[in-house]
Write a protein that holds these residues in place. Structure first.
Motif, PDB file in Angstrom:
ATOM      1  N   THR A   1     -16.219  81.278  58.778  1.00  0.00           N
ATOM      2  CA  THR A   1     -15.377  82.680  59.073  1.00  0.00           C
ATOM      3  C   THR A   1     -13.928  82.385  59.323  1.00  0.00           C
ATOM      4  OG1 THR A   1     -16.023  82.773  61.480  1.00  0.00           O
ATOM      5  CG2 THR A   1     -17.692  83.756  59.706  1.00  0.00           C
ATOM      6  N   ILE A   2     -13.056  83.278  59.280  1.00  0.00           N
ATOM      7  CA  ILE A   2     -11.604  83.196  59.655  1.00  0.00           C
ATOM      8  C   ILE A   2     -11.277  84.563  59.937  1.00  0.00           C
ATOM      9  CG2 ILE A   2     -11.046  83.198  57.028  1.00  0.00           C
ATOM     10  CD1 ILE A   2      -8.468  81.328  57.998  1.00  0.00           C
ATOM     11  N   THR A   3     -10.565  84.505  60.794  1.00  0.00           N
ATOM     12  CA  THR A   3     -10.022  85.884  61.379  1.00  0.00           C
ATOM     13  C   THR A   3      -8.674  86.216  60.935  1.00  0.00           C
ATOM     14  OG1 THR A   3      -9.058  84.874  63.324  1.00  0.00           O
ATOM     15  CG2 THR A   3     -11.220  85.537  63.748  1.00  0.00           C
ATOM     16  N   ILE A   4      -8.248  87.403  60.883  1.00  0.00           N
ATOM     17  CA  ILE A   4      -6.824  87.870  60.532  1.00  0.00           C
ATOM     18  C   ILE A   4      -5.857  86.861  60.904  1.00  0.00           C
ATOM     19  CG2 ILE A   4      -5.151  89.645  60.635  1.00  0.00           C
ATOM     20  CD1 ILE A   4      -7.834  91.559  60.741  1.00  0.00           C
ATOM     21  N   ALA A   5      -6.044  86.373  62.236  1.00  0.00           N
ATOM     22  CA  ALA A   5      -5.148  85.440  62.894  1.00  0.00           C
ATOM     23  C   ALA A   5      -5.280  83.945  62.585  1.00  0.00           C
ATOM     24  CB  ALA A   5      -5.407  85.495  64.420  1.00  0.00           C
ATOM     25  N   GLY A   6      -6.248  83.637  61.799  1.00  0.00           N
ATOM     26  CA  GLY A   6      -6.431  82.425  61.432  1.00  0.00           C
ATOM     27  C   GLY A   6      -7.408  81.603  62.191  1.00  0.00           C
TER      28      GLY A   6
ATOM     29  N   THR B   1     -13.639  73.305  54.875  1.00  0.00           N
ATOM     30  CA  THR B   1     -12.561  73.747  55.770  1.00  0.00           C
ATOM     31  C   THR B   1     -12.224  75.495  54.988  1.00  0.00           C
ATOM     32  OG1 THR B   1     -11.495  71.589  55.940  1.00  0.00           O
ATOM     33  CG2 THR B   1     -10.129  73.756  56.295  1.00  0.00           C
ATOM     34  N   ILE B   2     -12.341  76.409  55.555  1.00  0.00           N
ATOM     35  CA  ILE B   2     -11.903  77.541  55.363  1.00  0.00           C
ATOM     36  C   ILE B   2     -10.472  77.997  55.754  1.00  0.00           C
ATOM     37  CG2 ILE B   2     -12.707  78.719  57.461  1.00  0.00           C
ATOM     38  CD1 ILE B   2     -13.446  81.061  55.787  1.00  0.00           C
ATOM     39  N   SER B   3      -9.630  78.636  54.481  1.00  0.00           N
ATOM     40  CA  SER B   3      -8.603  78.944  54.846  1.00  0.00           C
ATOM     41  C   SER B   3      -8.111  80.393  54.097  1.00  0.00           C
ATOM     42  CB  SER B   3      -7.537  77.772  54.387  1.00  0.00           C
ATOM     43  OG  SER B   3      -7.583  77.689  52.955  1.00  0.00           O
ATOM     44  N   ARG B   4      -7.029  80.851  54.467  1.00  0.00           N
ATOM     45  CA  ARG B   4      -6.564  82.097  53.960  1.00  0.00           C
ATOM     46  C   ARG B   4      -5.196  81.987  53.424  1.00  0.00           C
ATOM     47  NH1 ARG B   4      -8.337  86.828  57.304  1.00  0.00           N
ATOM     48  NH2 ARG B   4      -7.347  88.102  56.096  1.00  0.00           N
ATOM     49  N   ASP B   5      -5.030  82.664  52.346  1.00  0.00           N
ATOM     50  CA  ASP B   5      -3.472  82.749  52.043  1.00  0.00           C
ATOM     51  C   ASP B   5      -3.284  84.207  51.907  1.00  0.00           C
ATOM     52  OD1 ASP B   5      -1.012  82.873  50.292  1.00  0.00           O
ATOM     53  OD2 ASP B   5      -1.708  81.032  49.313  1.00  0.00           O
ATOM     54  N   ASN B   6      -2.352  84.745  52.738  1.00  0.00           N
ATOM     55  CA  ASN B   6      -2.312  86.224  52.939  1.00  0.00           C
ATOM     56  C   ASN B   6      -1.268  86.633  51.646  1.00  0.00           C
ATOM     57  OD1 ASN B   6      -4.006  86.385  55.091  1.00  0.00           O
ATOM     58  ND2 ASN B   6      -1.932  86.087  56.651  1.00  0.00           N
ATOM     59  N   ALA B   7      -0.380  85.680  51.359  1.00  0.00           N
ATOM     60  CA  ALA B   7       0.662  86.209  50.147  1.00  0.00           C
ATOM     61  C   ALA B   7      -0.266  86.215  48.828  1.00  0.00           C
ATOM     62  CB  ALA B   7       1.196  85.013  49.974  1.00  0.00           C
ATOM     63  N   LYS B   8      -1.377  85.749  48.844  1.00  0.00           N
ATOM     64  CA  LYS B   8      -2.056  85.640  47.624  1.00  0.00           C
ATOM     65  C   LYS B   8      -3.389  86.567  47.735  1.00  0.00           C
ATOM     66  CE  LYS B   8      -0.598  81.265  45.610  1.00  0.00           C
ATOM     67  NZ  LYS B   8      -1.170  80.054  45.050  1.00  0.00           N
TER      68      LYS B   8
ATOM     69  N   THR C   1     -14.077  93.510  61.657  1.00  0.00           N
ATOM     70  CA  THR C   1     -14.271  92.546  62.749  1.00  0.00           C
ATOM     71  C   THR C   1     -15.273  91.748  62.006  1.00  0.00           C
ATOM     72  OG1 THR C   1     -16.221  93.900  63.729  1.00  0.00           O
ATOM     73  CG2 THR C   1     -13.983  94.465  64.334  1.00  0.00           C
ATOM     74  N   LEU C   2     -15.712  90.539  62.800  1.00  0.00           N
ATOM     75  CA  LEU C   2     -16.751  89.733  62.459  1.00  0.00           C
ATOM     76  C   LEU C   2     -18.102  90.164  62.866  1.00  0.00           C
ATOM     77  CD1 LEU C   2     -15.504  86.239  64.531  1.00  0.00           C
ATOM     78  CD2 LEU C   2     -15.666  86.791  62.085  1.00  0.00           C
ATOM     79  N   ALA C   3     -18.310  91.190  63.713  1.00  0.00           N
ATOM     80  CA  ALA C   3     -19.744  91.765  63.820  1.00  0.00           C
ATOM     81  C   ALA C   3     -19.920  92.693  62.714  1.00  0.00           C
ATOM     82  CB  ALA C   3     -19.829  92.813  64.990  1.00  0.00           C
ATOM     83  N   LEU C   4     -18.946  93.627  62.066  1.00  0.00           N
ATOM     84  CA  LEU C   4     -18.980  94.390  61.207  1.00  0.00           C
ATOM     85  C   LEU C   4     -19.201  93.718  59.751  1.00  0.00           C
ATOM     86  CD1 LEU C   4     -16.228  96.993  61.918  1.00  0.00           C
ATOM     87  CD2 LEU C   4     -18.876  97.444  61.846  1.00  0.00           C
ATOM     88  N   MET C   5     -18.541  92.341  59.570  1.00  0.00           N
ATOM     89  CA  MET C   5     -18.664  91.702  58.433  1.00  0.00           C
ATOM     90  C   MET C   5     -20.309  91.221  58.512  1.00  0.00           C
ATOM     91  SD  MET C   5     -16.960  88.401  57.101  1.00  0.00           S
ATOM     92  CE  MET C   5     -17.525  86.974  58.632  1.00  0.00           C
ATOM     93  N   ALA C   6     -20.847  90.891  59.596  1.00  0.00           N
ATOM     94  CA  ALA C   6     -22.321  90.195  59.766  1.00  0.00           C
ATOM     95  C   ALA C   6     -23.177  91.487  59.282  1.00  0.00           C
ATOM     96  CB  ALA C   6     -22.556  89.606  60.970  1.00  0.00           C
ATOM     97  N   MET C   7     -22.956  92.864  59.723  1.00  0.00           N
ATOM     98  CA  MET C   7     -23.873  93.813  59.373  1.00  0.00           C
ATOM     99  C   MET C   7     -23.557  94.372  58.178  1.00  0.00           C
ATOM    100  SD  MET C   7     -23.845  95.885  63.229  1.00  0.00           S
ATOM    101  CE  MET C   7     -21.994  96.052  62.953  1.00  0.00           C
ATOM    102  N   SER C   8     -22.671  94.232  57.238  1.00  0.00           N
ATOM    103  CA  SER C   8     -22.359  94.729  56.172  1.00  0.00           C
ATOM    104  C   SER C   8     -23.687  94.383  55.016  1.00  0.00           C
ATOM    105  CB  SER C   8     -21.103  94.502  55.690  1.00  0.00           C
ATOM    106  OG  SER C   8     -20.752  94.883  54.298  1.00  0.00           O
ATOM    107  N   ASN C   9     -23.831  95.118  54.184  1.00  0.00           N
ATOM    108  CA  ASN C   9     -24.674  94.907  53.058  1.00  0.00           C
ATOM    109  C   ASN C   9     -24.069  94.996  51.822  1.00  0.00           C
ATOM    110  OD1 ASN C   9     -27.233  94.589  54.480  1.00  0.00           O
ATOM    111  ND2 ASN C   9     -27.403  96.757  54.762  1.00  0.00           N
ATOM    112  N   SER C  10     -22.665  94.973  51.844  1.00  0.00           N
ATOM    113  CA  SER C  10     -22.019  94.968  50.708  1.00  0.00           C
ATOM    114  C   SER C  10     -21.499  93.314  50.171  1.00  0.00           C
ATOM    115  CB  SER C  10     -20.556  95.457  50.865  1.00  0.00           C
ATOM    116  OG  SER C  10     -19.854  95.515  49.820  1.00  0.00           O
ATOM    117  N   TRP C  11     -22.200  92.926  49.060  1.00  0.00           N
ATOM    118  CA  TRP C  11     -22.063  91.598  48.846  1.00  0.00           C
ATOM    119  C   TRP C  11     -21.427  91.616  47.232  1.00  0.00           C
ATOM    120  CZ3 TRP C  11     -22.999  87.540  51.864  1.00  0.00           C
ATOM    121  CH2 TRP C  11     -23.790  87.718  53.060  1.00  0.00           C
ATOM    122  N   GLY C  12     -20.420  90.800  47.012  1.00  0.00           N
ATOM    123  CA  GLY C  12     -19.937  90.423  45.702  1.00  0.00           C
ATOM    124  C   GLY C  12     -20.618  89.630  44.912  1.00  0.00           C
ATOM    125  N   GLN C  13     -19.919  89.261  43.897  1.00  0.00           N
ATOM    126  CA  GLN C  13     -20.571  88.069  42.771  1.00  0.00           C
ATOM    127  C   GLN C  13     -20.347  86.846  43.465  1.00  0.00           C
ATOM    128  OE1 GLN C  13     -19.520  88.565  38.702  1.00  0.00           O
ATOM    129  NE2 GLN C  13     -20.461  86.675  38.209  1.00  0.00           N
ATOM    130  N   GLY C  14     -21.475  86.096  43.621  1.00  0.00           N
ATOM    131  CA  GLY C  14     -21.292  84.582  44.110  1.00  0.00           C
ATOM    132  C   GLY C  14     -20.986  83.643  43.118  1.00  0.00           C
TER     133      GLY C  14
END
Length: 118
Positions: free
Chosen positions: A48-53, A66-73, A98-111
Motif C-alpha cells: 500500500t501507499i498513502t497519499i503522502a507516500g 517496491t510500490i510507488s506513485r507518480d502524481n503527475a501521471k 483511507t486504507l480501511a476504506l480501501m480494504a473494505m471496498s468490493n470494487s475491483w478493476g481488471q487485473g
C-alpha cells in the motif's frame, strides 16, 4: 476504473513492473494498493501507499517489491524484483479514501497476470 497492466511470463529471479492508472482527481485523493490472487488461494494484500507516500508491504514481498506513485501521471507502480514461482498470481490495484476504506471496498478493476516459471 482501475486497470492494472505490465504482467507477463518471466523466469525466477527476473523483474517486472506493474502499472495502474486512474483519473487525476481520484488519484490525488486516494491511497493506493496492490493485491494479488494466486490460483486456488484467497486474494491478499501485497503493498500500500498513502497519499503522502508512506508504504507498507506484505512480509512475503518485503525487500523485493517496491510500490510507488507518480502524481503527475496519476499512476501507481509495483516494481517486482527477484521474482519467485510463488509470486505467480493475478495482480490488482485498488484505491480508497483511507486504507480501511480501501480494504473494505468490493470494487475491483481488471487485473494483470504475472507468471513466474522456468
Amino acid at each position: 476504473q482501475l486497470q492494472a497492466s505490465g504482467g507477463g511470463l518471466v523466469q525466477p529471479g527476473e523483474s517486472l513492473r506493474l502499472s495502474c492508472a486512474t483519473s487525476g482527481t481520484i488519484f490525488r485523493n486516494n491511497v493506493m494498493g496492490w493485491y494479488r490472487q494466486a490460483p486456488g488461494k484467497q486474494r491478499e494484500l501485497v503493498a500500500t501507499i498513502t497519499i503522502a507516500g508512506s508504504t507498507n508491504y506484505a512480509d512475503s514481498v518485503k525487500g523485493r517489491f517496491t510500490i510507488s506513485r507518480d502524481n503527475a501521471k496519476s499512476t501507481v507502480y509495483l516494481q517486482m524484483k527477484s521474482l519467485r514461482p510463488e509470486d505467480t498470481a493475478v495482480y490488482y490495484c485498488k484505491r480508497g479514501r483511507t486504507l480501511a476504506l480501501m480494504a473494505m471496498s468490493n470494487s475491483w478493476g481488471q487485473g494483470t497476470l504475472v507468471t513466474i516459471s522456468s
